[in-house]
Design an enzyme around this catalytic site. Structure first.
Site, PDB file in Angstrom:
ATOM      1  N   HIS B  89       0.834  -1.206   0.000  1.00 16.99           N
ATOM      2  CA  HIS B  89       0.000   0.000   0.000  1.00 16.99           C
ATOM      3  C   HIS B  89       0.873   1.262   0.000  1.00 16.99           C
ATOM      4  CE1 HIS B  89      -3.706   2.242   1.529  1.00 16.99           C
ATOM      5  NE2 HIS B  89      -2.726   3.099   1.808  1.00 16.99           N
ATOM      6  N   GLU B  90       1.843   1.302   0.898  1.00 20.66           N
ATOM      7  CA  GLU B  90       2.694   2.497   0.982  1.00 20.66           C
ATOM      8  C   GLU B  90       3.520   2.681  -0.285  1.00 20.66           C
ATOM      9  OE1 GLU B  90       2.055   4.626   3.080  1.00 20.66           O
ATOM     10  OE2 GLU B  90       0.859   3.358   4.385  1.00 20.66           O
ATOM     11  N   HIS B  93       1.469   4.247  -2.962  1.00 20.99           N
ATOM     12  CA  HIS B  93       1.463   5.711  -2.806  1.00 20.99           C
ATOM     13  C   HIS B  93       2.714   6.292  -3.462  1.00 20.99           C
ATOM     14  CE1 HIS B  93      -2.043   6.406  -0.426  1.00 20.99           C
ATOM     15  NE2 HIS B  93      -1.610   5.832   0.691  1.00 20.99           N
ATOM     16  N   HIS B  99      -5.630   7.307  -2.545  1.00 25.43           N
ATOM     17  CA  HIS B  99      -6.572   6.280  -2.083  1.00 25.43           C
ATOM     18  C   HIS B  99      -7.720   6.134  -3.084  1.00 25.43           C
ATOM     19  CE1 HIS B  99      -4.777   7.258   2.018  1.00 25.43           C
ATOM     20  NE2 HIS B  99      -4.455   6.003   1.761  1.00 25.43           N
ATOM     21  N   TYR B 148     -10.094   2.761   1.869  1.00 21.76           N
ATOM     22  CA  TYR B 148     -10.355   2.779   3.306  1.00 21.76           C
ATOM     23  C   TYR B 148     -11.375   1.690   3.651  1.00 21.76           C
ATOM     24  CZ  TYR B 148      -8.464   7.547   4.104  1.00 21.76           C
ATOM     25  OH  TYR B 148      -7.671   8.665   4.222  1.00 21.76           O
TER      26      TYR B 148
END
Lengths: 44, 684
Positions: B89-90, B93, B99, B148
């Site tokens: 996930h990071e 980014h 997101h 999220y």
């Protein structure tokens, strides 16, 4: 199991995802986990 | 994020800072492997590139979005962030992804419940218009690992994000792995045409059987079928769920004579690494003497027609079950994988079958724990009761097992709990091992049994045996010999052994999620387990100019570690070797400041190469000075003003001097004439 001798250690400590980890750490990052560079980023 | 300037090169330089947790370092490597398997994004240790990602242990998990061209770009993997999905996930980014729920069109798919959001947290639900953020023509993705969860930043228990399609309410936010859409977007953004370590996949659904060919010189052929006499009755990909599909390859040994062989050869494959993992499902319904062998046909200039090399014989009696097999290959030239079936002695009522083949340039998992009728076990195991895998012996000699809470625990009733433990093994072997067990990373992966390895969203967690950790409230070490710190238990066959304490999580995966996708197939769940020595992660990642393997290493004392619940005093950790620079290195006496790196200039002189950013740079013989574009602008303005002022002064002086000279000249002339000048009108 004889629990007096054999234990279990929860590495998560009850936190479910990275946003909870960040909130528990007291971080207030942009959108939960984004570093934001005012100079180069956009105005939120 | 829109803008080519935010893209990284497809091979991203990284530097793992020393403060990272050892387990986190190992998990980062696993996350990189997922990128390599599923995308064209590769990662390489920083070797002096202008921009690189510096992964450090901050107080949480966070990253910038996209390449900011700042030289050293930080990405934090703090405590509690050492999960593959979190790290992926990071890095998404960092590669340029916001997101999912901040997409321009998000209000078409989710409703943000603004009145349920914690005060001051509304900024977390920004969205970006399509001039800033592109969805790359990929539909809104509830499965995205960038989404999220429904209760994100909620001030109560009610969801802050309500999906317009209710079925996705519990899907969002369950970061497992890259979703299909995550991969589609990433591969589109970076113009990927092929993944770095993926070689081939085949579920045999198409008649072209993925370009496989029937081998030459054999007596029989593999058949493309949907069921076979003697079994299986269905394939493994679809388990017979779809009429008209569900093919697999079958070699019948009912007829023919002993020694008959059938070769099934893959298409030509071109390896990049010199190791591969072949994974496939195998159904054996023939005679126990029938056998399946895995060969490779390797091509080179000397053997343009290829040379066969035997890798492994798949053994075991017939079983009415699709069995998962892994075979390690070590090929470095153009090759084919060859499945060789051989009819053995004796009569047969079935044969050999193959399905869901995957070949990738990755390490194979070492152990498989298959839990039959898993849904039934989830439903019928009392809450708070663990089931235990068989004991597995790693290649290092340590024996370990996994404990699973199929119905969760009182505190986490909706989850599966998963823990890793050391166990006692062979007495002779155990007595020769190092205790406490040092720096072994145990990975527990619940396999998503999708036929295509690239589409699997498996759930994996890793823990590492830190030899310095102590048992809560004890002076004994957590990962010491289970004979010393474990409890004696009796196996199902009556064997007694010792089981150590568990290290893992009560929140491994929600039970609802475990029932989704292909985590359970044919009723069975498959856990893939492995133990890897990651003590090499204790060493600092070499800096670009100081990569000096096999040099003399000094000893360093690491900080002690205790579990939060432990109150025992800390102790000194055994000494650990770390990388250093040899004394003969010219850089040894040169200290470059401000992240500068020392290089040997022309092999004779040490010099500092200073860090540079988009609009700033360090300079000086030790990189001790900093300048930026802004400095240049100021300098230019000041210089212009000074030059202008000097020129004005010079011009004034010249003018004054000239006037004075002229005045004096005419004054002298008039004095020489002795009288004044009489003016008259000459034109009148």
């Amino acid at each position: 199991l004889p629990t007096s001798k054999v234990t279990e250690y929860d590495v998560d400590g009850g936190k479910e995802d990275l946003f909870e980890v960040n909130q528990a750490a007291g971080l207030e990052l942009f959108e939960g986990d984004i570093l934001y560079d005012e100079k180069q980023g956009r105005n939120s | 994020i829109i803008g080519d300037e935010y893209l990284w090169p497809t091979t991203v330089p990284y530097y793992l800072e020393d403060d990272l947790d050892i387990n986190a370092k190992g998990v980062i490597m696993k996350a990189f492997e997922q990128y390599r398997l599923k995308t064209c994004i590769d990662y390489k240790p920083w070797s002096g590139e202008e921009n690189y990602i510096s992964v450090f242990q901050g107080n949480g998990c966070y990253s910038y979005v996209g390449n900011r061209h700042v030289g050293k770009q930080s990405l934090s993997i703090g405590a509690g962030c050492d999960q593959t999905a979190t790290i992926e996930h990071e890095f998404l980014h960092a590669l340029g992804f916001w997101h999912e729920q901040s997409r321009a069109d998000r209000d078409d798919y989710v409703t943000i419940m603004w009145d349920r959001i914690q005060g001051g947290m509304e900024h977390n639900f920004n969205k970006y218009d399509d001039t800033t953020s592109s969805s790359l023509n990929v539909p809104y993705d509830y499965d995205s690992m960038m989404h999220y969860s429904k209760n994100a930043f909620s001030k109560g228990t009610e969801p802050t994000i309500v999906t317009k399609i209710p079925a996705f309410s519990d899907i969002i936010g369950q970061s497992l792995e890259f979703s299909d859409s995550d991969l589609l977007k990433l591969n589109r953004l970076y113009n990927c045409t092929r993944a770095t370590t993926f070689l081939d996949t085949c579920d045999f659904e198409l008649e072209n059987i993925c370009g496989m060919i029937q081998g030459q010189g054999d007596k029989a052929d593999w058949e493309h079928v949907t069921k076979a006499t003697g079994g299986p009755d269905t394939d493994y990909s679809n388990m017979g769920r779809c009429t008209g599909t569900g093919y697999f390859m079958h070699f019948s040994t009912i007829s023919g004579t002993e020694g008959d062989t059938a070769l099934l050869e893959s298409r030509l494959l071109y390896p990049n690494r010199n190791y591969q993992c072949l994974q496939f499902f195998y159904y054996h319904s023939g005679n126990p003497n029938d056998k399946l062998e895995i060969w490779v046909r390797e091509y080179n200039e000397i053997n343009p027609s290829g040379t066969l090399r035997m890798i492994e014989t798949i053994t075991g009696p017939p079983e009415p079950l699709w069995q998962l097999h892994h075979v390690n290959l070590d090929v470095s030239t153009k090759f084919r994988v060859v499945f060789k079936g051989t009819k053995g002695a004796g009569s047969s009522t079935g044969g050999l079958s193959l399905d869901d083949i995957n070949l990738s340039e990755t390490a194979c998992p070492e152990h498989v724990w298959r839990i039959k009728n898993f849904k039934s076990i989830m439903e019928n195991t009392p809450r708070g009761t663990a089931i235990h895998s068989p004991r597995f012996q790693s290649k290092y000699g340590y024996t370990f097992q996994m404990s699973l809470y199929p119905s969760g625990t009182t505190t986490y009733p909706e989850y599966l709990g998963a823990f890793a433990r050391l166990t006692s093994g062979d007495d002779m072997i155990d007595s020769n091992l190092t205790w406490p067990c040092p720096w072994m990373q145990i990975t527990m992966m619940l396999m998503d049994q999708n036929a295509d390895i690239r589409k699997r969203m498996s759930n994996q967690r890793s823990i590492t045996t830190d030899p310095n950790v102590k048992l809560p409230g004890s002076t004994m070490y957590f990962w010491d010999n289970p004979r010393k710190v474990g409890a004696q238990v009796t196996d199902v066959d009556g064997t007694k052994y010792f089981r150590g304490s568990g290290y893992g999580t009560y929140g491994y995966l929600t039970q609802a999620r475990a029932l989704s996708r292909d985590f359970i197939k044919g009723g069975d769940a498959i856990f893939l387990l492995s133990m890897e020595d990651i003590s090499n992660m204790l060493l600092s990642q070499p800096l670009p100019s100081t990569t000096v393997p096999n040099t003399t290493l000094p000893t360093t004392t690491l900080p002690t570690t205790t579990l939060p619940t432990t109150t025992v005093p800390t102790t000194t950790v055994p000494t650990t070797t770390v990388r250093t620079i040899p004394t003969h290195d010219l850089c040894a006496s040169v200290k470059c400041e401000n992240d500068g790196v020392c290089v040997i200039d022309n092999g004779v002189k040490a010099a500092c190469r200073c860090a540079v950013g988009n609009d700033w740079w360090y300079h000086g013989d030790r990189c001790q000075f900093k300048s930026s574009n802004q400095d240049g602008v100021v300098m230019a303005v000041v210089s212009s003003v000074v030059v202008f002022a000097v020129m004005v002064v010079v011009m004034v002086v010249v003018t004054v001097v000239s006037v004075e000279c002229l005045k004096n000249k005419y004054k002298k002339k008039m004095n020489d004439m002795g009288a004044g000048i009489t003016t008259r009108n000459v034109h009148a």
